[in-house]
Design a protein around this motif. Sequence first.
Motif, PDB file in Angstrom:
ATOM      1  N   ASN A  23     -12.738 -19.704   9.456  1.00 54.63           N
ATOM      2  CA  ASN A  23     -13.733 -18.637   9.619  1.00 54.63           C
ATOM      3  C   ASN A  23     -14.807 -18.952  10.665  1.00 54.63           C
ATOM      4  OD1 ASN A  23     -12.445 -17.159   7.587  1.00 54.63           O
ATOM      5  ND2 ASN A  23     -13.663 -18.155   6.000  1.00 54.63           N
ATOM      6  N   GLY A  24     -14.497 -19.739  11.685  1.00 54.11           N
ATOM      7  CA  GLY A  24     -15.449 -20.042  12.745  1.00 54.11           C
ATOM      8  C   GLY A  24     -16.428 -21.155  12.438  1.00 54.11           C
ATOM      9  N   TRP A  25     -16.371 -21.743  11.255  1.00 54.25           N
ATOM     10  CA  TRP A  25     -17.247 -22.868  10.917  1.00 54.25           C
ATOM     11  C   TRP A  25     -16.871 -24.046  11.815  1.00 54.25           C
ATOM     12  CZ3 TRP A  25     -19.504 -23.724   5.529  1.00 54.25           C
ATOM     13  CH2 TRP A  25     -19.893 -22.505   4.961  1.00 54.25           C
ATOM     14  N   GLN A  26     -17.859 -24.877  12.132  1.00 53.85           N
ATOM     15  CA  GLN A  26     -17.656 -26.022  13.019  1.00 53.85           C
ATOM     16  C   GLN A  26     -18.023 -27.313  12.291  1.00 53.85           C
ATOM     17  OE1 GLN A  26     -16.357 -25.591  16.135  1.00 53.85           O
ATOM     18  NE2 GLN A  26     -16.262 -23.409  15.666  1.00 53.85           N
ATOM     19  N   HIS A  27     -17.143 -28.300  12.411  1.00 52.26           N
ATOM     20  CA  HIS A  27     -17.392 -29.623  11.837  1.00 52.26           C
ATOM     21  C   HIS A  27     -17.632 -30.584  12.996  1.00 52.26           C
ATOM     22  CE1 HIS A  27     -17.169 -32.966   9.037  1.00 52.26           C
ATOM     23  NE2 HIS A  27     -16.521 -33.592   9.997  1.00 52.26           N
ATOM     24  N   PHE A  28     -18.666 -31.419  12.864  1.00 55.68           N
ATOM     25  CA  PHE A  28     -18.953 -32.380  13.920  1.00 55.68           C
ATOM     26  C   PHE A  28     -19.516 -33.658  13.317  1.00 55.68           C
ATOM     27  CE2 PHE A  28     -22.463 -29.450  13.411  1.00 55.68           C
ATOM     28  CZ  PHE A  28     -23.578 -30.257  13.329  1.00 55.68           C
ATOM     29  N   ASP A  29     -19.409 -34.734  14.077  1.00 53.27           N
ATOM     30  CA  ASP A  29     -19.931 -36.041  13.681  1.00 53.27           C
ATOM     31  C   ASP A  29     -21.030 -36.438  14.655  1.00 53.27           C
ATOM     32  OD1 ASP A  29     -18.099 -36.289  11.583  1.00 53.27           O
ATOM     33  OD2 ASP A  29     -16.606 -37.230  12.874  1.00 53.27           O
ATOM     34  N   LEU A  30     -22.036 -37.104  14.131  1.00 53.30           N
ATOM     35  CA  LEU A  30     -23.148 -37.608  14.932  1.00 53.30           C
ATOM     36  C   LEU A  30     -23.286 -39.108  14.696  1.00 53.30           C
ATOM     37  CD1 LEU A  30     -25.672 -34.830  13.901  1.00 53.30           C
ATOM     38  CD2 LEU A  30     -24.454 -34.960  16.071  1.00 53.30           C
ATOM     39  N   ASP A  31     -23.492 -39.854  15.761  1.00 53.36           N
ATOM     40  CA  ASP A  31     -23.706 -41.299  15.656  1.00 53.36           C
ATOM     41  C   ASP A  31     -25.207 -41.546  15.686  1.00 53.36           C
ATOM     42  OD1 ASP A  31     -23.920 -44.038  15.905  1.00 53.36           O
ATOM     43  OD2 ASP A  31     -22.402 -44.203  17.472  1.00 53.36           O
ATOM     44  N   CYS A  32     -25.773 -41.905  14.550  1.00 55.99           N
ATOM     45  CA  CYS A  32     -27.208 -42.167  14.425  1.00 55.99           C
ATOM     46  C   CYS A  32     -27.406 -43.647  14.127  1.00 55.99           C
ATOM     47  CB  CYS A  32     -27.816 -41.308  13.315  1.00 55.99           C
ATOM     48  SG  CYS A  32     -27.651 -39.547  13.585  1.00 55.99           S
ATOM     49  N   ASP A  33     -27.664 -44.419  15.169  1.00 59.35           N
ATOM     50  CA  ASP A  33     -27.859 -45.860  15.010  1.00 59.35           C
ATOM     51  C   ASP A  33     -26.699 -46.507  14.254  1.00 59.35           C
ATOM     52  OD1 ASP A  33     -30.328 -45.706  16.346  1.00 59.35           O
ATOM     53  OD2 ASP A  33     -31.346 -45.171  14.478  1.00 59.35           O
ATOM     54  N   ARG A  34     -25.505 -46.192  14.665  1.00 63.93           N
ATOM     55  CA  ARG A  34     -24.239 -46.714  14.110  1.00 63.93           C
ATOM     56  C   ARG A  34     -23.919 -46.208  12.712  1.00 63.93           C
ATOM     57  NH1 ARG A  34     -25.731 -52.367  15.409  1.00 63.93           N
ATOM     58  NH2 ARG A  34     -26.661 -51.940  17.385  1.00 63.93           N
ATOM     59  N   ALA A  39     -21.172 -33.312   9.504  1.00 64.03           N
ATOM     60  CA  ALA A  39     -21.795 -32.051   9.088  1.00 64.03           C
ATOM     61  C   ALA A  39     -20.855 -30.899   9.403  1.00 64.03           C
ATOM     62  CB  ALA A  39     -23.122 -31.855   9.800  1.00 64.03           C
ATOM     63  N   THR A  40     -20.945 -29.858   8.611  1.00 67.70           N
ATOM     64  CA  THR A  40     -20.188 -28.634   8.836  1.00 67.70           C
ATOM     65  C   THR A  40     -21.192 -27.493   8.902  1.00 67.70           C
ATOM     66  OG1 THR A  40     -18.298 -29.533   7.640  1.00 67.70           O
ATOM     67  CG2 THR A  40     -18.359 -27.147   7.963  1.00 67.70           C
ATOM     68  N   ALA A  41     -21.154 -26.747  10.015  1.00 69.70           N
ATOM     69  CA  ALA A  41     -22.135 -25.691  10.245  1.00 69.70           C
ATOM     70  C   ALA A  41     -21.479 -24.319  10.196  1.00 69.70           C
ATOM     71  CB  ALA A  41     -22.804 -25.890  11.599  1.00 69.70           C
ATOM     72  N   LYS A  42     -22.209 -23.385   9.605  1.00 74.01           N
ATOM     73  CA  LYS A  42     -21.771 -21.995   9.587  1.00 74.01           C
ATOM     74  C   LYS A  42     -21.835 -21.430  10.996  1.00 74.01           C
ATOM     75  CE  LYS A  42     -23.603 -21.127   4.971  1.00 74.01           C
ATOM     76  NZ  LYS A  42     -24.525 -20.313   4.166  1.00 74.01           N
ATOM     77  N   VAL A  43     -21.183 -20.304  11.209  1.00 81.44           N
ATOM     78  CA  VAL A  43     -21.126 -19.676  12.530  1.00 81.44           C
ATOM     79  C   VAL A  43     -22.526 -19.413  13.081  1.00 81.44           C
ATOM     80  CG1 VAL A  43     -20.328 -17.644  13.800  1.00 81.44           C
ATOM     81  CG2 VAL A  43     -18.903 -18.624  12.010  1.00 81.44           C
ATOM     82  N   LYS A  44     -23.402 -18.824  12.284  1.00 77.30           N
ATOM     83  CA  LYS A  44     -24.750 -18.475  12.720  1.00 77.30           C
ATOM     84  C   LYS A  44     -25.543 -19.714  13.135  1.00 77.30           C
ATOM     85  CE  LYS A  44     -28.792 -15.909  11.094  1.00 77.30           C
ATOM     86  NZ  LYS A  44     -29.357 -15.160   9.967  1.00 77.30           N
ATOM     87  N   ILE A  45     -25.399 -20.781  12.391  1.00 78.92           N
ATOM     88  CA  ILE A  45     -26.122 -22.020  12.691  1.00 78.92           C
ATOM     89  C   ILE A  45     -25.571 -22.673  13.951  1.00 78.92           C
ATOM     90  CG2 ILE A  45     -26.576 -24.359  11.839  1.00 78.92           C
ATOM     91  CD1 ILE A  45     -26.811 -23.110   9.046  1.00 78.92           C
TER      92      ILE A  45
END
Length: 101
Positions: A23-34, A39-45
């Motif tokens: 449904n257009g949701w996006q999953h992404f990873d962030l490297d914060c000091d190793r 996180a998974t974000a809704k379309v609007k976000i």
Amino acid sequence: MIAGKLEITIKINELPQPKDIENGWQHFDLDCDRQIISATAKVKIWKKLTDAASNYSQWVGAIVGKLGQQAEQGFVLEKPNIQVFERKPKAETTSALGATS
């Protein structure tokens, strides 16, 4: 003892590389000091981030969420919300002390 609310804020200035979910949701990873934050974000976000990347030459995003399940190298950020701000370059100032006549 009193009850408190734990929220995590992650600041970014680049668009993460997402994986398209249903449904257009996006999953992404962030490297914060190793520490790898998932996180998974809704379309609007997610649209807030993509709009900032295309409309502003410099921008800052603040991703706020709850501490979720622990992962192998980090944790999951639950219920993420994103605020985006245009980052304006600092104006150059001339000091009266540095000016010569």
